[in-house]
Scaffold this motif. Structure first.
Motif, mmCIF file in Angstrom:
data_model
loop_
_atom_site.group_PDB
_atom_site.id
_atom_site.type_symbol
_atom_site.label_atom_id
_atom_site.label_comp_id
_atom_site.label_asym_id
_atom_site.label_seq_id
_atom_site.Cartn_x
_atom_site.Cartn_y
_atom_site.Cartn_z
ATOM 1 N N GLU A 148 -4.607 -2.238 -9.306
ATOM 2 C CA GLU A 148 -4.553 -2.914 -8.009
ATOM 3 C C GLU A 148 -3.430 -2.304 -7.169
ATOM 4 N N TYR A 149 -3.030 -3.012 -6.091
ATOM 5 C CA TYR A 149 -1.917 -2.505 -5.284
ATOM 6 C C TYR A 149 -0.649 -2.403 -6.128
ATOM 7 N N PRO A 150 0.140 -1.369 -5.937
ATOM 8 C CA PRO A 150 1.393 -1.257 -6.679
ATOM 9 C C PRO A 150 2.466 -2.172 -6.090
ATOM 10 N N THR A 151 3.541 -2.326 -6.826
ATOM 11 C CA THR A 151 4.712 -3.034 -6.308
ATOM 12 C C THR A 151 5.674 -2.002 -5.724
ATOM 13 N N TRP A 152 6.680 -2.493 -4.963
ATOM 14 C CA TRP A 152 7.697 -1.580 -4.446
ATOM 15 C C TRP A 152 8.408 -0.874 -5.603
ATOM 16 N N THR A 153 8.619 -1.612 -6.693
ATOM 17 C CA THR A 153 9.304 -1.022 -7.847
ATOM 18 C C THR A 153 8.501 0.126 -8.434
ATOM 19 N N GLU A 154 7.181 -0.067 -8.556
ATOM 20 C CA GLU A 154 6.332 0.996 -9.096
ATOM 21 C C GLU A 154 6.349 2.233 -8.198
ATOM 22 N N LEU A 155 6.287 2.010 -6.890
ATOM 23 C CA LEU A 155 6.328 3.151 -5.972
ATOM 24 C C LEU A 155 7.663 3.885 -6.070
ATOM 25 N N ALA A 156 8.750 3.107 -6.123
ATOM 26 C CA ALA A 156 10.076 3.725 -6.212
ATOM 27 C C ALA A 156 10.231 4.510 -7.511
ATOM 28 N N GLU A 157 9.717 3.971 -8.607
ATOM 29 C CA GLU A 157 9.805 4.664 -9.897
ATOM 30 C C GLU A 157 8.978 5.944 -9.884
ATOM 31 N N ARG A 215 0.853 -1.176 0.000
ATOM 32 C CA ARG A 215 0.000 0.000 0.000
ATOM 33 C C ARG A 215 0.894 1.232 0.000
ATOM 34 N N GLY A 216 0.592 2.147 -0.880
ATOM 35 C CA GLY A 216 1.348 3.389 -0.945
ATOM 36 C C GLY A 216 0.409 4.572 -1.064
ATOM 37 N N HIS A 217 0.705 5.642 -0.343
ATOM 38 C CA HIS A 217 -0.118 6.848 -0.377
ATOM 39 C C HIS A 217 0.755 8.065 -0.638
ATOM 40 N N LEU A 218 0.253 8.974 -1.445
ATOM 41 C CA LEU A 218 0.837 10.299 -1.518
ATOM 42 C C LEU A 218 0.362 11.073 -0.303
ATOM 43 N N VAL A 219 1.265 11.780 0.353
ATOM 44 C CA VAL A 219 0.924 12.530 1.563
ATOM 45 C C VAL A 219 1.468 13.950 1.435
ATOM 46 N N LEU A 220 0.632 14.907 1.841
ATOM 47 C CA LEU A 220 1.017 16.315 1.839
ATOM 48 C C LEU A 220 0.477 16.954 3.105
ATOM 49 N N ALA A 221 1.234 17.870 3.689
ATOM 50 C CA ALA A 221 0.744 18.603 4.854
ATOM 51 C C ALA A 221 -0.505 19.380 4.464
ATOM 52 N N ALA A 222 -1.586 19.186 5.226
ATOM 53 C CA ALA A 222 -2.877 19.765 4.851
ATOM 54 C C ALA A 222 -2.831 21.284 4.758
ATOM 55 N N GLU A 223 -2.011 21.933 5.576
ATOM 56 C CA GLU A 223 -1.998 23.389 5.556
ATOM 57 C C GLU A 223 -1.397 23.955 4.276
ATOM 58 N N TYR A 224 -0.709 23.092 3.491
ATOM 59 C CA TYR A 224 -0.132 23.545 2.232
ATOM 60 C C TYR A 224 -0.976 23.164 1.017
ATOM 61 N N VAL A 225 -2.134 22.596 1.218
ATOM 62 C CA VAL A 225 -2.936 22.099 0.106
ATOM 63 C C VAL A 225 -3.498 23.248 -0.718
ATOM 64 N N THR A 226 -3.367 23.101 -2.034
ATOM 65 C CA THR A 226 -3.944 24.046 -2.997
ATOM 66 C C THR A 226 -4.795 23.272 -3.984
ATOM 67 N N ALA A 227 -5.520 23.993 -4.838
ATOM 68 C CA ALA A 227 -6.306 23.334 -5.876
ATOM 69 C C ALA A 227 -5.402 22.502 -6.785
ATOM 70 N N ALA A 228 -4.222 23.057 -7.115
ATOM 71 C CA ALA A 228 -3.287 22.324 -7.969
ATOM 72 C C ALA A 228 -2.820 21.039 -7.288
ATOM 73 N N ALA A 229 -2.589 21.104 -5.970
ATOM 74 C CA ALA A 229 -2.141 19.920 -5.239
ATOM 75 C C ALA A 229 -3.218 18.841 -5.225
ATOM 76 N N ILE A 230 -4.482 19.238 -5.066
ATOM 77 C CA ILE A 230 -5.576 18.267 -5.099
ATOM 78 C C ILE A 230 -5.612 17.565 -6.451
ATOM 79 N N THR A 231 -5.412 18.321 -7.519
ATOM 80 C CA THR A 231 -5.415 17.744 -8.869
ATOM 81 C C THR A 231 -4.261 16.771 -9.049
#
Length: 380
Positions: A176-185, A37-53
Motif C-alpha cells: 500500500e502507500y508507504p509511510t514517511w519513515t519508509e520513504l526516508a529509509e 505518495r512517493g515516486h522515484l523520479v529521474l530525468a528522462a534524457e538520462y534513462v537507461t535500461a539499467a535505470a528502468i530496471t
C-alpha cells in the motif's frame, strides 16, 4: 513558513536538482488521504535500461513518463479516453512505443522515454499503443496543479534539463502507500535525495520573486529629487525603488514599502488611504534627508481585488484595498537586499504586520499616521 524552514526547503530542492543533473534518481513525496505518495523520479534524457530496471524493482509501481500536456498534444498522443470530459482527460494518454522498438524489454522502454525527451521528437516516431505510459502535466507545473507528475517535470526543468521526468510510484512493505519513515529509509539506503511537493512549490515561488536590476534615472518630484531604480521579478512585474539622498551612508535609513493601488494612487479614491500613505512617505523621507520608497507593482488580479474591496465599503480603514501577497513582500525585500539595506527604520500604517526576513534588522517602526498628523498641525 519561517525563514529557517524556507532556507532548509531551498537546500533540499537544490540538493535534488544537483542529483538530477548528475543523472541520479530522487524521491518526490506528497501527503495523501490514505498515507504518503512517493515516486522515484529521474530525468528522462538520462534513462537507461539499467535505470528502468532499478525504477521497477525499487518502486514496485508502474513506470511512467511525465511531460507537459501541450507537448503530448504536439506529438499527437491522444487522451486514453477520447470521450472523457473530466480533469484527468489531459493527464492520462494512450501508451506509446518507439516505432520499431515497441517491446517490453527495459532497453526498448528506455529508448522510448529518451525519444519522448528529445528536442527533435516528432509524432511519426511513435507507435500506439506501446510500452511507455505518458502523463500530461499542467503548463505551469506545481504552481498550477500541486501533484507529483507536475513536480517531476518542474524538477527536471529547474535542473536545466529537458522538462520530461520518468517516474515510478513507491509502495510500502504491505503493498500500500508507504509511510514517511519508509520513504526516508529508502532514500538513505540508496542515497536518494527526497523533496516534497510543498517544498518544491515554495522553491518555485521564491525563485519567481527574485529581482533583476534594470537601469536608473533621476526623477524630480515636487518635494525633492529621487533616483528611480527599476527592477523586474520572475513574474515579469516591474518594480521601482525611489532613493532619496544617500541611504548607504545612514545607519538605519527610512524605508517605506508601498504596494500599488491604481484607484488610490492615481485617482485618489477615498475608499482607501493609499494615496495619502504614498505622499506621506515621500514627505517624511525628504524631511529626513535620505531614505527609500519601494513601489511594488501589483499582480494580475489586484485591480479586481481593489474594485471588489472598494465596493464593499465606502470608507474602508485599510491602508491597501487589495491584499498583499507573499510574492509582493519577497520582491520588496529582495530589492532592499540589492540596495545593500541591512538595518532600516520602517514607515508603517496601522494594521501592517509584514514579516521581515531575519537578516534585515528593523531598528524602529514609525507610524505614517503620526507623520500625517504632524503635517496637519504645522499647516494649522
Amino acid at each position: 513558513m519561517s525563514e529557517n524552514r524556507t532556507e532548509t526547503g531551498h537546500l533540499v530542492v537544490s540538493t535534488a536538482l544537483t542529483a538530477l543533473r548528475a543523472g541520479r534518481m530522487i524521491i518526490v513525496a506528497d501527503p495523501a488521504a490514505e498515507g504518503v505518495r512517493g515516486h522515484l523520479v529521474l530525468a528522462a534524457e538520462y534513462v537507461t535500461a539499467a535505470a528502468i530496471t532499478v525504477l521497477s524493482s525499487l518502486g514496485c509501481g508502474l513506470v511512467q513518463v511525465a511531460l507537459r500536456a501541450a507537448t503530448l498534444d504536439a506529438l499527437a498522443v491522444p487522451p486514453a479516453d477520447p470521450a472523457g470530459t473530466g480533469p484527468d482527460r489531459s493527464r492520462y494518454r494512450v501508451s506509446v512505443g518507439l516505432a520499431g522498438a515497441a517491446g517490453i524489454r527495459a532497453s526498448q522502454r528506455a529508448a522510448t522515454v529518451r525519444a519522448l525527451a528529445s528536442v527533435d521528437a516528432h509524432a511519426a516516431e511513435f507507435a500506439r499503443p506501446g510500452n511507455v505510459f505518458p502523463l500530461g502535466t499542467a503548463a505551469d507545473g506545481v504552481l498550477e496543479l500541486p501533484e507529483i507528475p507536475e513536480a517531476a517535470v518542474d524538477v527536471t526543468e529547474l535542473a536545466g534539463l529537458r522538462p520530461v521526468g520518468v517516474l515510478c510510484e513507491i509502495t510500502g512493505a504491505d503493498g500500500e502507500y508507504p509511510t514517511w519513515t519508509e520513504l526516508a529509509e529508502l532514500g538513505r539506503a540508496h542515497e536518494l535525495p527526497m523533496v516534497s511537493v510543498a517544498e518544491l512549490i515554495a522553491y518555485r515561488r521564491r525563485e519567481l520573486c527574485r529581482v533583476t536590476r534594470h537601469g536608473a534615472a533621476r526623477i524630480p518630484v515636487p518635494l525633492g529629487q529621487f533616483r528611480a531604480i527599476g527592477f523586474t521579478d520572475g513574474l515579469d512585474r516591474e518594480h521601482v525603488a525611489f532613493v532619496h539622498g544617500d541611504p548607504a551612508r545612514a545607519s538605519a535609513p527610512l524605508v517605506r514599502l508601498h504596494f500599488e493601488c491604481l484607484i488610490g494612487d492615481v485617482l485618489g479614491s477615498r475608499a482607501c488611504g493609499c494615496r495619502d500613505a504614498l505622499h506621506g512617505a515621500i514627505a517624511r523621507i525628504v524631511a529626513d534627508g535620505c531614505g527609500v520608497l519601494i513601489y511594488v507593482r501589483a499582480g494580475a488580479t489586484a485591480i479586481g481585488d481593489t474594485l471588489r474591496a472598494s465596493g464593499h465599503s465606502r470608507e474602508s480603514t485599510a491602508p491597501q484595498a487589495h491584499p498583499v501577497g507573499h510574492s509582493d513582500l519577497q520582491s520588496a525585500f529582495d530589492i532592499l537586499d540589492d540596495l545593500g539595506m541591512r538595518e532600516i527604520r520602517l514607515l508603517t500604517e496601522p494594521g501592517e504586520t509584514h514579516a521581515v526576513p531575519a537578516h534585515l534588522r528593523v531598528a524602529a517602526r514609525i507610524p505614517l499616521s503620526a507623520v500625517a498628523a504632524g503635517r496637519t498641525e504645522r499647516a494649522s
